[in-house]
Design a protein around this motif. Sequence first.
Motif, PDB file in Angstrom:
ATOM      1  N   SER A 131      40.152  31.105  47.942  1.00 59.55           N
ATOM      2  CA  SER A 131      41.333  30.278  48.157  1.00 59.55           C
ATOM      3  C   SER A 131      40.923  28.874  48.576  1.00 59.55           C
ATOM      4  N   VAL A 132      41.768  27.915  48.249  1.00 61.77           N
ATOM      5  CA  VAL A 132      41.492  26.531  48.625  1.00 61.77           C
ATOM      6  C   VAL A 132      41.454  26.392  50.140  1.00 61.77           C
ATOM      7  N   SER A 133      42.349  27.083  50.826  1.00 57.61           N
ATOM      8  CA  SER A 133      42.390  26.963  52.290  1.00 57.61           C
ATOM      9  C   SER A 133      41.120  27.528  52.927  1.00 57.61           C
ATOM     10  N   ARG A 184      38.011  19.914  45.884  1.00 54.72           N
ATOM     11  CA  ARG A 184      37.910  21.197  46.591  1.00 54.72           C
ATOM     12  C   ARG A 184      38.611  22.312  45.836  1.00 54.72           C
ATOM     13  N   GLU A 185      39.801  22.009  45.314  1.00 55.75           N
ATOM     14  CA  GLU A 185      40.541  23.061  44.615  1.00 55.75           C
ATOM     15  C   GLU A 185      39.835  23.494  43.338  1.00 55.75           C
ATOM     16  N   GLU A 186      39.132  22.569  42.700  1.00 54.58           N
ATOM     17  CA  GLU A 186      38.394  22.927  41.483  1.00 54.58           C
ATOM     18  C   GLU A 186      37.219  23.839  41.809  1.00 54.58           C
ATOM     19  N   LEU A 187      36.501  23.513  42.885  1.00 54.57           N
ATOM     20  CA  LEU A 187      35.379  24.359  43.272  1.00 54.57           C
ATOM     21  C   LEU A 187      35.878  25.724  43.737  1.00 54.57           C
ATOM     22  N   ALA A 188      36.959  25.751  44.511  1.00 53.75           N
ATOM     23  CA  ALA A 188      37.514  27.023  44.964  1.00 53.75           C
ATOM     24  C   ALA A 188      37.908  27.891  43.773  1.00 53.75           C
ATOM     25  N   GLU A 217      34.197  23.967  54.556  1.00 57.10           N
ATOM     26  CA  GLU A 217      33.672  22.616  54.428  1.00 57.10           C
ATOM     27  C   GLU A 217      33.971  21.766  55.654  1.00 57.10           C
ATOM     28  N   GLN A 218      35.055  22.057  56.326  1.00 57.10           N
ATOM     29  CA  GLN A 218      35.416  21.305  57.523  1.00 57.10           C
ATOM     30  C   GLN A 218      34.869  21.940  58.803  1.00 57.10           C
ATOM     31  N   ASN A 219      34.021  22.946  58.628  1.00 53.42           N
ATOM     32  CA  ASN A 219      33.325  23.574  59.753  1.00 53.42           C
ATOM     33  C   ASN A 219      34.260  24.333  60.693  1.00 53.42           C
ATOM     34  N   HIS A 220      35.378  24.799  60.150  1.00 52.48           N
ATOM     35  CA  HIS A 220      36.313  25.569  60.962  1.00 52.48           C
ATOM     36  C   HIS A 220      36.165  27.071  60.729  1.00 52.48           C
ATOM     37  N   SER A 221      35.288  27.439  59.819  1.00 53.05           N
ATOM     38  CA  SER A 221      35.104  28.854  59.519  1.00 53.05           C
ATOM     39  C   SER A 221      33.644  29.099  59.201  1.00 53.05           C
TER      40      SER A 221
END
Length: 302
Positions: free
Chosen positions: A49-51, A39-43, A57-61
């Motif tokens: 940002s990673v967050s 994830r951090e590499e794609l971000a 990806e976790q469907n929280h946004s």
Amino acid sequence: MSRSGHLGEFLRSRRARLQPADVGLITPPGHRRVAGLRREELAQLAGVSVSYYTRLEQNHSVNASDGVLDALATALRLDDHERAHLRELAAPRPRQRKRPPVERVNGLTRELLRSLEGVPALVVGRRTDVLAWNPLGHALLAGHIDPTAPERPGDRPNLVRMLFLDPHTRELYVDWDRKARGLVASLRLRAGRHPDDALLASLVGELSVKCPEFVAMWGDHRVRPCEGDSFQLHHPLVGELTITQQSLQLNHSPEQSIVVVTTEEATGSADTLELLRQLVPADRPGKSADAQPIPPRDAADA
């Protein structure tokens, strides 16, 4: 599953298929615990940002901006169809899943289908239901099925269901795997466009329960429209032939398409299709109440 849920699944699947070397990243030697990019590499590649990416990806946004989606699509090396699919999944259009109205074929489409006499053709709806077919289209692709079935919404053949669950259709396509992957990729696009379609969700659920091969292909998250391709068929009546299937969208019914089947001129396949054409009675309408399925070769020869 919600639209955002599909978004998270799609992002994870596209991230998993890329390795750091594919996008110019240098990583230390040794075993990587994550398949594909982290994830951090794609971000990092997308400039977010990673967050924030993790929430996506976790469907929280949801409601990601066009700029973020473009950056993610570029980092993930998505093609044009995948980019459009990503935008569909990320679109902020929450809806309550409902049962859509019954699909119907209008007079213009039926007139077009009648004009294709002598050419195998069928009308396909948004869930790959066969809404209508001409006699030669029925004889070529589904001669074992009641030709009047498309006229009854509850009995309509479904191209994806047939391909995975009907042994006659599985045997028809010599390269069944390629045909199946292409049709599932098209169904993925349709599901992204219509996440509120209860009947479409039910079709995916049914196939997921009944067919492990469908589960594997669906989980690949490949997306591509069925525009045109060639396939070799092993027809139970006339034998081997190579056809080209082209799917043409209907402007007056954008959720429907007409599939036209052709063969290369002056080839053995053209001769084979002509033989099938001769076996189909010219006056056998696709919706006749007394029409019967074409018998298999052994019954016809008896």
